[in-house]
Design a protein around this motif. Structure first.
Motif, PDB file in Angstrom:
ATOM      1  N   MET A   1      -7.701  -1.815 -27.307  1.00 56.10           N
ATOM      2  CA  MET A   1      -6.608  -1.394 -26.397  1.00 56.10           C
ATOM      3  C   MET A   1      -5.999  -2.240 -25.803  1.00 56.10           C
ATOM      4  SD  MET A   1      -7.198   1.320 -23.189  1.00 56.10           S
ATOM      5  CE  MET A   1      -8.207   2.540 -24.205  1.00 56.10           C
ATOM      6  N   LYS A   2      -4.365  -2.069 -25.612  1.00 61.67           N
ATOM      7  CA  LYS A   2      -3.641  -2.912 -24.765  1.00 61.67           C
ATOM      8  C   LYS A   2      -4.157  -2.914 -23.337  1.00 61.67           C
ATOM      9  CE  LYS A   2       0.776  -3.644 -23.044  1.00 61.67           C
ATOM     10  NZ  LYS A   2       2.429  -2.871 -22.944  1.00 61.67           N
ATOM     11  N   LYS A   3      -4.087  -4.248 -22.677  1.00 63.45           N
ATOM     12  CA  LYS A   3      -4.657  -4.458 -21.229  1.00 63.45           C
ATOM     13  C   LYS A   3      -3.495  -3.534 -20.321  1.00 63.45           C
ATOM     14  CE  LYS A   3      -7.838  -8.218 -21.314  1.00 63.45           C
ATOM     15  NZ  LYS A   3      -8.218  -7.803 -23.034  1.00 63.45           N
ATOM     16  N   PRO A   4      -4.073  -3.018 -19.381  1.00 65.16           N
ATOM     17  CA  PRO A   4      -3.000  -2.163 -18.436  1.00 65.16           C
ATOM     18  C   PRO A   4      -2.389  -3.179 -17.369  1.00 65.16           C
ATOM     19  CG  PRO A   4      -5.242  -1.822 -17.601  1.00 65.16           C
ATOM     20  CD  PRO A   4      -5.337  -2.797 -18.909  1.00 65.16           C
ATOM     21  N   ASN A   5      -1.359  -2.933 -17.122  1.00 62.08           N
ATOM     22  CA  ASN A   5      -0.678  -3.478 -15.889  1.00 62.08           C
ATOM     23  C   ASN A   5      -1.774  -3.203 -14.720  1.00 62.08           C
ATOM     24  OD1 ASN A   5       1.758  -4.367 -17.143  1.00 62.08           O
ATOM     25  ND2 ASN A   5       2.458  -2.324 -17.048  1.00 62.08           N
ATOM     26  N   ILE A   6      -1.879  -3.741 -13.873  1.00 64.51           N
ATOM     27  CA  ILE A   6      -2.616  -3.569 -12.529  1.00 64.51           C
ATOM     28  C   ILE A   6      -1.670  -3.635 -11.300  1.00 64.51           C
ATOM     29  CG2 ILE A   6      -4.991  -4.132 -11.091  1.00 64.51           C
ATOM     30  CD1 ILE A   6      -5.942  -5.422 -14.017  1.00 64.51           C
ATOM     31  N   VAL A   7      -1.861  -2.768 -10.484  1.00 65.06           N
ATOM     32  CA  VAL A   7      -1.018  -2.680  -9.157  1.00 65.06           C
ATOM     33  C   VAL A   7      -1.984  -2.226  -8.079  1.00 65.06           C
ATOM     34  CG1 VAL A   7       0.720  -1.570  -7.713  1.00 65.06           C
ATOM     35  CG2 VAL A   7       1.045  -2.171 -10.139  1.00 65.06           C
ATOM     36  N   LEU A   8      -2.687  -3.162  -7.378  1.00 62.29           N
ATOM     37  CA  LEU A   8      -3.462  -3.067  -6.223  1.00 62.29           C
ATOM     38  C   LEU A   8      -2.714  -3.086  -5.000  1.00 62.29           C
ATOM     39  CD1 LEU A   8      -6.300  -2.992  -4.964  1.00 62.29           C
ATOM     40  CD2 LEU A   8      -6.332  -5.519  -4.984  1.00 62.29           C
ATOM     41  N   ILE A   9      -2.670  -1.993  -4.288  1.00 62.69           N
ATOM     42  CA  ILE A   9      -2.078  -1.707  -3.022  1.00 62.69           C
ATOM     43  C   ILE A   9      -2.741  -1.697  -1.967  1.00 62.69           C
ATOM     44  CG2 ILE A   9      -0.138  -0.257  -1.828  1.00 62.69           C
ATOM     45  CD1 ILE A   9       0.409   1.017  -4.288  1.00 62.69           C
ATOM     46  N   THR A  10      -2.883  -2.419  -0.618  1.00 62.71           N
ATOM     47  CA  THR A  10      -3.729  -2.346   0.295  1.00 62.71           C
ATOM     48  C   THR A  10      -2.799  -2.324   1.564  1.00 62.71           C
ATOM     49  OG1 THR A  10      -3.777  -4.733   0.833  1.00 62.71           O
ATOM     50  CG2 THR A  10      -5.139  -3.690  -0.831  1.00 62.71           C
ATOM     51  N   CYS A  11      -3.333  -1.758   2.604  1.00 60.29           N
ATOM     52  CA  CYS A  11      -2.708  -1.803   4.125  1.00 60.29           C
ATOM     53  C   CYS A  11      -3.780  -2.290   5.026  1.00 60.29           C
ATOM     54  CB  CYS A  11      -1.992  -0.597   4.144  1.00 60.29           C
ATOM     55  SG  CYS A  11      -3.080   0.936   4.433  1.00 60.29           S
ATOM     56  N   HIS A  12      -3.010  -2.252   6.038  1.00 63.16           N
ATOM     57  CA  HIS A  12      -4.222  -2.636   7.367  1.00 63.16           C
ATOM     58  C   HIS A  12      -4.627  -1.375   7.856  1.00 63.16           C
ATOM     59  CE1 HIS A  12      -4.067  -7.083   8.279  1.00 63.16           C
ATOM     60  NE2 HIS A  12      -2.580  -7.121   8.314  1.00 63.16           N
ATOM     61  N   ASP A  13      -6.020  -1.480   8.426  1.00 59.11           N
ATOM     62  CA  ASP A  13      -6.484  -0.617   9.518  1.00 59.11           C
ATOM     63  C   ASP A  13      -6.236   0.884   9.490  1.00 59.11           C
ATOM     64  OD1 ASP A  13      -6.471  -3.100  10.638  1.00 59.11           O
ATOM     65  OD2 ASP A  13      -5.338  -2.670  12.472  1.00 59.11           O
ATOM     66  N   LEU A  14      -6.298   1.362   8.062  1.00 52.12           N
ATOM     67  CA  LEU A  14      -6.042   2.797   7.710  1.00 52.12           C
ATOM     68  C   LEU A  14      -7.402   3.615   7.802  1.00 52.12           C
ATOM     69  CD1 LEU A  14      -4.167   4.932   6.830  1.00 52.12           C
ATOM     70  CD2 LEU A  14      -4.575   4.251   4.630  1.00 52.12           C
ATOM     71  N   GLY A  15      -8.488   3.103   7.503  1.00 50.95           N
ATOM     72  CA  GLY A  15      -9.785   3.849   7.501  1.00 50.95           C
ATOM     73  C   GLY A  15      -9.730   4.733   6.573  1.00 50.95           C
ATOM     74  N   ARG A  16     -10.133   6.170   7.016  1.00 56.71           N
ATOM     75  CA  ARG A  16      -9.718   7.455   6.199  1.00 56.71           C
ATOM     76  C   ARG A  16      -9.017   8.326   6.826  1.00 56.71           C
ATOM     77  NH1 ARG A  16     -16.270   7.870   4.683  1.00 56.71           N
ATOM     78  NH2 ARG A  16     -16.585   5.937   3.610  1.00 56.71           N
ATOM     79  N   HIS A  17      -7.970   7.735   7.420  1.00 55.97           N
ATOM     80  CA  HIS A  17      -7.090   8.568   8.326  1.00 55.97           C
ATOM     81  C   HIS A  17      -5.888   9.077   7.419  1.00 55.97           C
ATOM     82  CE1 HIS A  17      -6.814   9.709  12.479  1.00 55.97           C
ATOM     83  NE2 HIS A  17      -5.724  10.063  12.415  1.00 55.97           N
TER      84      HIS A  17
END
Length: 463
Positions: free
Chosen positions: A1-17
């Motif tokens: 299988m062709k390797k997927p592109n990977i997009v990792l998005i993060t943000c500050h201080d979000l918790g589970r809100h």
């Protein structure tokens, strides 16, 4: 299988809100869509309630006291990855990925060592903006109004990130899979940064560890507005990937560093400080269907899971436990425990914890009052309204029955009925510290600033 592109998005201080995790007053339609179309993990925690240590664990699959980032990386705090630590960008660059950083990174002052082929934005751009504002004003009287005006006038970090992603995708030839690490400043305080307005159209959710008072509701309204800004940016990223024809062949991951920037959350080992979100989507790889998982997971588990998904052998230094078999329906042995730690934030405040589904044990190494409250929180009106209720002498051990005491307000460490649980969890925590060679077992941990001060003293003596 062709390797997927990977997009990792993060943000500050979000918790589970956010809306997918039950906060109905926050408008997050694009995060909702990822959860609805992909996978949602309900019981994931970070390794540390501070930005740099948590992000370093996400990037290396290793605990902060092992990878070297036991406190903040910026300004004079100076914590940094150890020289032999391998960042996810290096791993993916070595197997043929085009590795790009958009936005901030918060784990080193030498970002070129992380392995990104291209970095957009100053790696600690918020610090640069903060210096501009602090030079322009002092926090008294009219100058405080000026500071608020200056922060509102700062360009949105999120908008700048989206512009850079747009420019990159317009020029990319797609001959290699790409790894995008996209790190948003928002919703870090100040919540009105970049001119973001409060959002309370559907009311304001006040967590149970905060009083339902005017000061809290006003700040939470502003917080909800900043979260909406992040959600809008997540939607724009998906739109850009869809227009480029690569959205469904891209492994999309969205998470945050730690809990929300309010008292008894960020900077503490209570659940509101270490609870985070994790949403994943990859239609071509079967990560679809709106599935939810309630298994205990740590954010050090994300890196080994990514490597298993793309079928790359893991370095044996990685301490995280892959949950790849959980999501592909194979034989998976879930965690019984997750561990978290704090050594430094702005101040030395060493503590460690172990958490199960039902209980939390915290070991405090110093006899401070309540856990150190980060300075961005102490500037806020919620903290000022709560400060008297936060003052409390901590015991060496804190034990909480999470089923009966969701907000960890009743320390039952002295109750006889919990004595066996206390002993079992304490032994487990000590064993983990020994196995991972936690330096706190040997002596207090000196900060980089302390070590530089010793060098300064020696230099002065030699003049």
């Amino acid at each position: 299988m062709k390797k997927p592109n990977i997009v990792l998005i993060t943000c500050h201080d979000l918790g589970r809100h956010i809306n997918p995790y039950g906060v109905s007053t926050v408008s997050t339609p694009f995060m909702n869509k990822i959860a609805r179309d992909g996978l949602k993990f309900n019981n994931i925690f970070c390794t540390s309630p501070g930005c740099s240590p948590s992000r370093a664990s996400l990037a290396t699959g290793r605990y902060p006291h092992n990878n070297g980032v036991m406190g903040l990386a910026h300004a004079d705090f100076g914590w940094d990855l150890k020289k032999d630590e391998e960042h996810i960008a290096t791993i993916l660059e070595n197997i043929g990925y085009e590795t790009i950083l958009f936005g901030l990174q918060h784990i080193t002052y030498t970002p070129e060592r992380l392995g990104f082929k291209k970095i957009y934005n100053d790696p600690l751009s918020y610090e640069s903006l903060k210096k501009v504002v602090s030079k322009a004003t002092k926090k008294t009287g009219e100058s405080l109004k000026k500071e608020i005006s200056l922060w509102k006038g700062m360009p949105s970090e999120a908008d700048n990130v989206i512009k850079n992603i747009t420019d990159f995708l317009d020029r990319y030839d797609y001959k290699k899979p790409f790894y995008f690490e996209i790190n948003f400043f928002e919703p870090h305080r100040p919540f009105h940064y970049g001119g973001v307005k409060p959002f309370d159209r559907d009311g304001v959710f006040v967590p149970g560890y905060m009083p339902d008072i005017k000061e809290c509701r006003e700040e939470l309204s502003a917080f909800q507005g900043a979260i909406q800004k992040v959600d809008d940016s997540v939607g724009r990223i998906q739109h850009l990937l869809e227009n480029a024809g690569v959205l469904d062949e891209t492994l999309l991951i969205f998470t945050t560093d730690h809990g929300i920037a309010f008292p008894r959350a960020k900077g503490t080992l209570y659940d509101p400080g270490i609870e985070i979100i994790l949403l994943m989507r990859w239609p071509f790889g079967g990560l679809t269907g709106g599935k939810t998982y309630d298994h205990l997971i740590s954010n050090i588990d994300i890196l080994p899971t990514i490597l298993d998904i793309i079928r790359i052998e893991k370095n044996n230094k990685i301490q995280g436990k892959s949950f790849h078999h959980l999501i592909d329906g194979k034989n998976y042995k879930p965690r019984k425990y997750i561990f978290a730690e704090k050594t430094n934030h702005c101040l030395y405040d060493p503590m460690r914890c172990v958490r199960t589904e039902d209980y939390k044990l915290i070991l405090n190494f110093e006899k401070n009052a309540d856990p150190e409250v980060p300075s961005d929180i102490t500037d806020g009106e919620t903290y000022k309204a709560m400060v008297n209720s936060l003052r409390n002498t901590r015991q060496r051990l804190e034990l909480y029955d999470l089923k009966k005491d969701r907000w960890e307000k009743n320390n039952v460490v002295g109750d006889q009925e919990y004595s066996q649980i206390k002993t079992k969890l304490l032994k487990k925590l000590i064993s983990w510290m020994e196995k991972t060679k936690d330096p706190l077992l040997q002596a207090p941990v000196p900060s980089p600033h302390y070590m530089k001060t010793l060098e300064f003293i020696q230099t002065t003596k030699n003049i």
